[in-house]
Design a protein around this motif. Structure first.
Motif, PDB file in Angstrom:
ATOM      1  N   ARG A   1      -1.292  -1.598 -10.029  1.00 53.08           N
ATOM      2  CA  ARG A   1      -0.676  -0.356 -10.512  1.00 53.08           C
ATOM      3  C   ARG A   1       0.687  -0.658 -11.138  1.00 53.08           C
ATOM      4  O   ARG A   1       1.587  -1.139 -10.453  1.00 53.08           O
TER       5      ARG A   1
ATOM      6  N   TYR B   1       0.850  -1.185   0.000  1.00 55.93           N
ATOM      7  CA  TYR B   1       0.000   0.000   0.000  1.00 55.93           C
ATOM      8  C   TYR B   1       0.892   1.244   0.000  1.00 55.93           C
ATOM      9  O   TYR B   1       1.883   1.320   0.727  1.00 55.93           O
TER      10      TYR B   1
ATOM     11  N   GLU C   1      -3.383   3.280  -0.529  1.00 57.31           N
ATOM     12  CA  GLU C   1      -3.990   2.655  -1.695  1.00 57.31           C
ATOM     13  C   GLU C   1      -3.226   1.390  -2.094  1.00 57.31           C
ATOM     14  O   GLU C   1      -1.999   1.381  -2.144  1.00 57.31           O
ATOM     15  N   GLN C   2      -3.986   0.341  -2.387  1.00 58.33           N
ATOM     16  CA  GLN C   2      -3.383  -0.918  -2.803  1.00 58.33           C
ATOM     17  C   GLN C   2      -2.734  -0.762  -4.174  1.00 58.33           C
ATOM     18  O   GLN C   2      -3.292  -0.154  -5.080  1.00 58.33           O
TER      19      GLN C   2
END
Length: 381
Positions: A75, A66, A70-71
């Motif tokens: 991404r 993270y 946010e994970q």
């Protein structure tokens, strides 16, 4: 909010004959915003793999990364709010300093004036004003390192990742750059995550250090906590220089314990922790926390020994003292007065004094048939 959080992260690679190699094993870390955090350990311990998973160059086999809450699993690297400074700098040799720094901004199609302003600000921050038109080959190693740093800073990432960026510099320049990086991090307020195998480098720059071995995190703490209160023999051995004496507990009361080393040398240590009588433990003693005196110089309880080695190191002198036929201890004595440089000779009987609260007790140890002491030499790490 933590800048970066790793939750149960593991990484398994497939080697020859499809044999699995576990580079990182169940690592969980919380790295607060604005902190200088170092991953410290020997080669092959998994620290660079952890950095690559944060950057997105590797995906965890299990667990999650993270960034800013946010994970990051889905991404790609170019969509993560991080930037990386590599050991080899990865500069484009055919581009000027300014063009190298501007490269990432140009890929984002930012307005030309905005690029010029941000490149100028970044170069000013790393003190490279006036070198905008030079090529990397015209720069020193320290200047190239600053260009790589400016290129990372100019994109204004939330987290900067460093993979042993000072490893190629000479010792004096490396020490200078350590202080510059720490000052720059404080000035920018950006979270720095720094990979190194150099324990002195980690102690100099870090707010917190994670010590790794074989893909596992052994201890996380401030430089003071890691150095003064190691939680296992590996951490005590890897961070700085340490003496290790193994013995068994022969007394325990509310004030502490008495440990018998080599069945001949009792050492009293104040300790709030309980160790049962008969338990084998390891005593950790830092060489600079002991002092050496002539024989019969002190009336209070001391350890008696014989000098077996003397090494002059400039700022201090390293003495090896034999305490028993099986155990020795290293003492480092600061060279304050020239008149005292040759005061202890090999073969001389001496006394060793140390504050009892400077002795760390580790509830681990194994008596060997011929118990010997090992002192780790970290000067060249």
């Amino acid at each position: 909010m933590n800048a970066v959080e790793l939750v149960g992260v593991s990484k398994v690679f497939l080697g020859k004959n499809k044999r699995e190699f576990r580079a990182v094993h169940q690592v969980s870390l919380q790295i607060p915003e604005g902190e200088f955090f170092s991953l410290l350990g020997p080669s092959g311990c998994g620290k660079t793999t952890i950095l690559r998973m944060i950057a997105g160059f590797e995906l965890p086999t299990t667990g999650e990364v993270y960034i800013q809450g946010e994970q990051m699993r889905d991404r790609p690297p170019f969509h993560r709010p991080v930037n990386t400074v590599f050991q080899n700098y990865a500069l484009f040799p055919h581009l000027t300093v300014a063009e190298n720094v501007a490269f990432g901004l140009e890929m984002e199609n930012l307005p030309r004036q905005q690029i010029r302003t941000r490149v100028g600000d970044a170069l000013a921050l790393v003190r490279l004003n006036g070198l905008e038109d030079r090529r990397p080959r015209q720069l020193s190693g320290g200047q190239q390192q600053r260009v790589a740093l400016a290129r990372a800073i100019v994109k204004q990432p939330q987290v900067l990742l460093f993979d042993e960026p000072l490893g190629a510099l000479d010792l004096k320049l490396r020490k200078e750059m350590q202080l510059e990086l720490k000052h720059m991090q404080q000035q920018l307020g950006i979270t720095f995550i720094y990979v190194t195998h150099d324990q002195e480098e980690a102690l100099t720059m870090s707010d917190q250090i994670a010590v790794l071995q074989e893909g596992k995190v052994l201890q996380v703490g401030t430089p003071t906590e890691i150095y003064e209160q190691p939680n296992c023999r590996f951490v005590a051995d890897f961070i700085g220089e340490s003496n290790f004496l193994v013995g068994r507990v022969i007394e325990q009361d509310s004030g502490g314990v008495v440990v018998l080393v080599d069945e001949t040398l009792p050492i009293s240590i104040p300790c709030s922790e309980t160790f049962p009588v008969g338990k084998v433990v390891t005593l950790v003693i830092r060489p600079e926390k002991a002092t050496i005196h002539p024989a019969h110089y002190l009336d209070q309880p001391c350890l008696a020994g014989i000098v077996t080695e003397v090494v002059y190191l400039g700022t201090d002198t390293r003495f090896v003292i034999r305490l028993t036929p099986q155990s020795t201890i290293v003492v480092r004595r600061q060279n304050i007065y020239r008149s005292n440089l040759d005061c202890f000779a090999i073969g001389e009987s001496v006394q060793i004094q140390m504050a009892s609260d400077s002795i760390q007790i580790l509830g681990e140890g194994q008596l060997l048939p011929s118990q010997t002491f090992t002192a780790s030499r970290r000067e060249n790490r």
